[in-house]
Every structure is written in C-alpha cells, then in structure tokens.
Design an enzyme around this catalytic site. Structure first.
Site, PDB file in Angstrom:
ATOM      1  N   LYS A   1       0.934  -1.318  -0.220  1.00 44.32           N
ATOM      2  CA  LYS A   1      -0.037  -0.022   0.125  1.00 44.32           C
ATOM      3  C   LYS A   1       0.995   1.352  -0.031  1.00 44.32           C
ATOM      4  O   LYS A   1       2.195   1.047   0.181  1.00 44.32           O
ATOM      5  CB  LYS A   1      -0.812  -0.023   1.116  1.00 44.32           C
ATOM      6  CG  LYS A   1      -0.300   0.139   2.694  1.00 44.32           C
ATOM      7  CD  LYS A   1      -1.074  -0.137   3.591  1.00 44.32           C
ATOM      8  CE  LYS A   1      -0.286  -0.073   4.967  1.00 44.32           C
ATOM      9  NZ  LYS A   1      -1.309  -0.465   6.197  1.00 44.32           N
TER      10      LYS A   1
ATOM     11  N   ARG B   1     -11.187   0.555  14.664  1.00 44.76           N
ATOM     12  CA  ARG B   1     -11.061   1.529  13.340  1.00 44.76           C
ATOM     13  C   ARG B   1     -11.941   0.609  12.216  1.00 44.76           C
ATOM     14  O   ARG B   1     -13.398   0.948  12.319  1.00 44.76           O
ATOM     15  CB  ARG B   1      -9.759   1.290  12.693  1.00 44.76           C
ATOM     16  CG  ARG B   1      -9.240   2.624  11.610  1.00 44.76           C
ATOM     17  CD  ARG B   1      -7.732   2.436  11.465  1.00 44.76           C
ATOM     18  NE  ARG B   1      -7.306   1.240  10.861  1.00 44.76           N
ATOM     19  CZ  ARG B   1      -6.093   0.912  10.585  1.00 44.76           C
ATOM     20  NH1 ARG B   1      -5.076   1.874  10.622  1.00 44.76           N
ATOM     21  NH2 ARG B   1      -5.574  -0.201  10.185  1.00 44.76           N
TER      22      ARG B   1
ATOM     23  N   HIS C   1      -6.467  -6.615  13.155  1.00 44.32           N
ATOM     24  CA  HIS C   1      -5.472  -6.135  13.183  1.00 44.32           C
ATOM     25  C   HIS C   1      -5.137  -5.465  14.610  1.00 44.32           C
ATOM     26  O   HIS C   1      -6.030  -4.952  15.304  1.00 44.32           O
ATOM     27  CB  HIS C   1      -5.662  -4.775  12.219  1.00 44.32           C
ATOM     28  CG  HIS C   1      -4.322  -4.017  11.928  1.00 44.32           C
ATOM     29  ND1 HIS C   1      -3.208  -4.481  11.465  1.00 44.32           N
ATOM     30  CD2 HIS C   1      -4.218  -2.636  11.988  1.00 44.32           C
ATOM     31  CE1 HIS C   1      -2.307  -3.730  10.971  1.00 44.32           C
ATOM     32  NE2 HIS C   1      -2.949  -2.518  11.483  1.00 44.32           N
TER      33      HIS C   1
ATOM     34  N   ARG D   1       1.347 -10.419   7.621  1.00 46.73           N
ATOM     35  CA  ARG D   1       1.076  -9.245   6.849  1.00 46.73           C
ATOM     36  C   ARG D   1       2.256  -8.208   6.661  1.00 46.73           C
ATOM     37  O   ARG D   1       2.180  -7.221   7.273  1.00 46.73           O
ATOM     38  CB  ARG D   1      -0.254  -8.594   6.870  1.00 46.73           C
ATOM     39  CG  ARG D   1      -1.378  -9.398   6.852  1.00 46.73           C
ATOM     40  CD  ARG D   1      -2.787  -8.465   6.924  1.00 46.73           C
ATOM     41  NE  ARG D   1      -2.760  -7.906   8.325  1.00 46.73           N
ATOM     42  CZ  ARG D   1      -3.411  -8.195   9.016  1.00 46.73           C
ATOM     43  NH1 ARG D   1      -4.164  -9.196   9.228  1.00 46.73           N
ATOM     44  NH2 ARG D   1      -3.652  -7.360  10.080  1.00 46.73           N
TER      45      ARG D   1
ATOM     46  N   TYR E   1      16.395  31.288   5.625  1.00 42.53           N
ATOM     47  CA  TYR E   1      14.823  31.760   6.167  1.00 42.53           C
ATOM     48  C   TYR E   1      14.892  31.968   7.669  1.00 42.53           C
ATOM     49  O   TYR E   1      15.355  30.917   8.351  1.00 42.53           O
ATOM     50  CB  TYR E   1      13.655  31.084   5.819  1.00 42.53           C
ATOM     51  CG  TYR E   1      13.226  30.803   4.274  1.00 42.53           C
ATOM     52  CD1 TYR E   1      12.923  32.090   3.669  1.00 42.53           C
ATOM     53  CD2 TYR E   1      13.168  30.049   3.414  1.00 42.53           C
ATOM     54  CE1 TYR E   1      12.468  32.213   2.486  1.00 42.53           C
ATOM     55  CE2 TYR E   1      12.816  30.030   2.165  1.00 42.53           C
ATOM     56  CZ  TYR E   1      12.508  31.209   1.629  1.00 42.53           C
ATOM     57  OH  TYR E   1      12.134  31.331   0.169  1.00 42.53           O
TER      58      TYR E   1
ATOM     59  N   CYS F   1      14.231  24.564   3.284  1.00 42.28           N
ATOM     60  CA  CYS F   1      13.317  25.072   2.546  1.00 42.28           C
ATOM     61  C   CYS F   1      12.655  24.397   1.457  1.00 42.28           C
ATOM     62  O   CYS F   1      12.675  23.235   1.726  1.00 42.28           O
ATOM     63  CB  CYS F   1      14.258  26.173   1.417  1.00 42.28           C
ATOM     64  SG  CYS F   1      15.279  27.185   2.335  1.00 42.28           S
ATOM     65  N   MET F   2      11.837  25.136   0.790  1.00 44.07           N
ATOM     66  CA  MET F   2      10.810  24.289  -0.038  1.00 44.07           C
ATOM     67  C   MET F   2      11.937  23.311  -1.031  1.00 44.07           C
ATOM     68  O   MET F   2      11.376  22.149  -1.078  1.00 44.07           O
ATOM     69  CB  MET F   2       9.879  24.796  -0.850  1.00 44.07           C
ATOM     70  CG  MET F   2       8.836  24.107  -2.054  1.00 44.07           C
ATOM     71  SD  MET F   2       7.847  25.350  -2.880  1.00 44.07           S
ATOM     72  CE  MET F   2       6.944  26.130  -1.739  1.00 44.07           C
ATOM     73  N   ASP F   3      12.771  23.696  -1.642  1.00 48.87           N
ATOM     74  CA  ASP F   3      13.602  23.090  -2.516  1.00 48.87           C
ATOM     75  C   ASP F   3      15.037  22.698  -2.265  1.00 48.87           C
ATOM     76  O   ASP F   3      15.728  22.257  -3.037  1.00 48.87           O
ATOM     77  CB  ASP F   3      13.342  23.640  -4.032  1.00 48.87           C
ATOM     78  CG  ASP F   3      12.026  24.157  -4.145  1.00 48.87           C
ATOM     79  OD1 ASP F   3      11.293  23.356  -4.264  1.00 48.87           O
ATOM     80  OD2 ASP F   3      12.013  25.408  -4.406  1.00 48.87           O
TER      81      ASP F   3
END
Ligand SMILES: *Cc1c(COP(=O)(O)O)cnc(C)c1O
Length: 401
Positions: free
Chosen positions: A54, A152, A181, A253, A296, A343-345
């Site tokens: 998954k 759940r 589970h 599993r 930043y 930072c973002m990148d």
C-alpha cells in the site's frame, strides 16, 4: 532528465527481505513447541505471507515493488484501496490483490474490473458487495475483518451473532479469510495486544459456530488448509509477527519489515536490509562569516566562520522542516549537520572543515563510506515513525531501480 536528488531502490533487497522473512517463519514454525490453540498438526507448517504494498509500496514504487515481489514468489499482495489495486493491475501484476481499506460502495465496479479481493468490514458493505457480485453473476471471495479493539475498521468482536449472519448467508460472496489488526503490537507495555489476541480466538470459534457443522473450522489446524479446504486466518503486521508466534495463524502481513526496517522499538534477528536510499549532489558551497546568518528566518547563525553546502532537496521532496538543527546528511563519508531551516527545494548542511565542491554526492538516507543514516534514526530525531519518513519521500524525487 534526472534531477540531482534521486531515490535509489534496490528491488533485490526487498526480494531478499521477503524470502528471509518467509525462511525465518518456516524455521521457527518447525521448531515451535506444541501449541494448544492450533493443535499438533500445525507444527511443521509455516505461515504464508501477504506482501503489503500500500501507499506506493511505502514510497518505494508500487508497480516495480509488486512485480519484484511476484517474481520472488509472492502470491498475495495487499493495498489500501481499489485505486491502488487498479494501479497494480495496470502494472501487470497477476497475483491476488487484497484491498485492506473500506470500500467506497458507490464504486464497486473497480473490484470486478481489477479482480481484487475486498475486505468486508461492515454489514452495509456486505450488502453492497453482495448486490454488486449478483449483478456481475460472480461468487466473489472476500476477507472478513474483525475489530478486536483497534476500533477502526471491522465487525466488532462482541457483536458478531447479530451482525454477521447476513454476510455469511450472502449467496454471491465466499468467505476466503478472516483477519484482525493489532493496535499496540509495537508496545510491549500494552495489555491490549493480549486482549485482542484472546478476543480474536473467541471470534474465530464463534464464526465457526455460525458457519455450521458442515463448514471446515477456522480454528482447525492449518494442515487442513489446502486450496479450498477452509478460509484462512491472518492477524500480524511486522511488529506482531516479531512479537508473538501464537498469532501467526495461516499468513502474516509484513509491510515495514519487508522494506528492511524493524518497527521501533522492536528488535529482530531476521536478516533484512533497507531498500531505499535518497541521494543528492551539492549545488553550491558558501562561506559564512562569524555572526552572519543563513536561510529563512536567519535560523542558522555562524558562531565562527563556517562553510555551508546547499543541497537541492527540501520539504517539497518530503524532508521534514524539523530536520533543520537536528538531522544530518553524509558528505565525503562524514556527517554534515543540517543547519537553518529546510526550504521548499533546498537545505543547507554545515561542511566546515570538509573539502567539498559542487557536484559532490550527498546522502540524505542511506550509506556513504562507513556511515549510514537510516529512517529509524531520522524518525527518532524529529519525533515520528519510520513509516512516515518512507511514505513522504516526495513524488518529485525520481525512483531509480
Ligand atoms: C499497513 C498494514 C499492515 C503492515 O503493517 P507494517 O507495520 O508495515 O508491517 C498489515 N496489516 C494491515 C491491515 C495494514 O493496514
């Protein structure tokens, strides 16, 4: 085009992990003492595996991982929802695919289009799947989920006589397996695991009673588990399979373990290795004078003259902001602390005293030289679990197999 930041996935490591887990279970099962819950005939039979792929195979790439596992002998894969199952089929996976999650009852066609095995966990879903199977004129195998305390998904363990008869009598549905589970398999202090184990054993006996005297019992020794002989039983995620062989039942599993990571705080003697590494390259090297800041918020201030390396990977690639000031990357075989704010990148690593240049390899996850940064360590640094670190490795990062 390949960006400098890539995830290298070693499919043979996943295949080896799969085989080594299976071999471990076989060896342990053969040596297992008499188990009164399942009977003597159970002794030599090793539980089978359900290979959990998954969430894009925990970030490793569902299509490639699923095909590799199939080649390693996996006959049953599991995913979270119908869409993930469809993706696996589109990638050419032929093995049986179990869907763990709740079904969107408005879109059950995907179950039939993808030849998926659904989990049924509510009476409402039972009715909807029965109606759909009747429409398709099929007898559809399904797995029945029992909620033994996770609260759940699943039929509540203490209410089965009221909630299950309709499902068990559905003419177009065939009970292929029963499962539960565990909520606290990774917490040795928790008593809930043991309560869930006992509740599940009682639920199996109760389901047997409801299925009637002609039906081969779920609680029978696994010896009677030849194809079609009786529904099978499963309960273990990675932590549970490491914790207690009494709940191995017919299949286990493993997810995280198959990707080479032992769920903390567990330990294991099974020979497994991580299968994903995240690598990048330095794009710039900067000198910072004493008292100057970088990045930043001026979060990093150089206490003395410092050299920082700029690495083109940031939170848009799944790297957590909290790694700034806590984590490290490997450059030239040494640990370079991540400084300032991610930072973002991009991120900045303190490489003061190291002889580095743009183009040098940076290891964000994985080994370099004699050192290694693994996802358990990163998770501990920022207070999360290894699962989250793996699943968040960004889609922008190309997987190289
Ligand atoms: C994700 C999942 C697993 C695998 O869990 P790991 O801790 O990764 O081994 C097993 N069973 C179910 C129902 C799951 O959702």
């Amino acid at each position: 085009m390949v960006r400098p930041t890539v995830a290298r996935v070693d499919l043979t490591a996943i295949q080896r992990n799969y085989r080594n887990i299976a071999a471990h279970l076989a060896a342990e099962a053969a040596a297992r003492p008499f188990d009164d819950a399942r009977g003597r005939a159970d002794r030599a039979l090793a539980p089978g595996l359900i290979a959990v792929v998954k969430a894009n195979a925990y970030g490793h790439g569902a299509a490639q991982v699923a095909r590799a596992l199939e080649a390693a002998g996996a006959d049953l894969l599991a995913c979270a929802d119908i869409e993930e199952g469809a993706t696996l089929r589109a990638a050419g996976v032929r093995a049986e695919i179990l869907v763990f999650g709740a079904l969107s009852v408005s879109d059950l066609d995907g179950v039939f289009d993808g030849r998926l095995t659904p989990t049924i966990s509510t009476p409402g879903a039972a009715r909807a799947v029965q109606a759909a199977a009747a429409k398709y004129r099929q007898r559809l195998p399904y797995h029945l989920k029992i909620d033994t305390g996770m609260n759940r998904l699943g039929f509540r363990f203490d209410n089965l006589r009221r909630t299950l008869p309709g499902l068990l009598a559905s003419p177009n549905l065939e009970l292929a397996a029963v499962y539960t589970h565990f909520a606290t398999a990774d917490d040795p202090e928790s008593g809930l695991f043991e309560r869930q184990r006992l509740r599940f054993a009682r639920a199996l006996a109760e389901i047997d009673a409801m299925r009637g005297p002609g039906a081969p019992p779920l609680a029978a020794p696994a010896e009677s588990l030849r194809p079609g002989r009786r529904p099978y039983v499963h309960a273990c995620n990675s932590a549970a399979l490491l914790r207690d062989s009494r709940v191995w039942y017919d299949r286990v599993r493993p997810g995280l373990l198959m990707y080479g990571i032992v769920p903390p705080p567990m330990a294991s003697t099974i020979e497994i290795a991580p299968a994903i590494g995240v690598h990048s390259r330095i794009v710039a090297v900067k000198g910072v004078r004493e008292g100057e800041s970088a990045g930043y918020g001026a979060a990093f201030v150089a206490a003395s003259p410092a050299t920082i390396a700029i690495v083109p990977a940031g939170y848009a690639d799944g790297l957590d902001l909290r790694l700034g000031g806590r984590g490290a990357v490997l450059i030239r075989g040494r640990r370079a602390p991540i400084v300032g704010s991610v930072c973002m990148d991009m991120l900045a690593a303190d490489v003061t005293g190291l002889d580095v240049s743009p183009g040098d390899e940076v290891v964000i996850i994985g080994a370099q030289g004699s050192d290694r940064i693994d996802v358990r360590e990163i998770a501990a640094q920022i207070g999360t679990i290894p699962y989250e670190i793996l699943c968040r490795i960004g889609t922008r990062i190309e997987r190289v197999y």
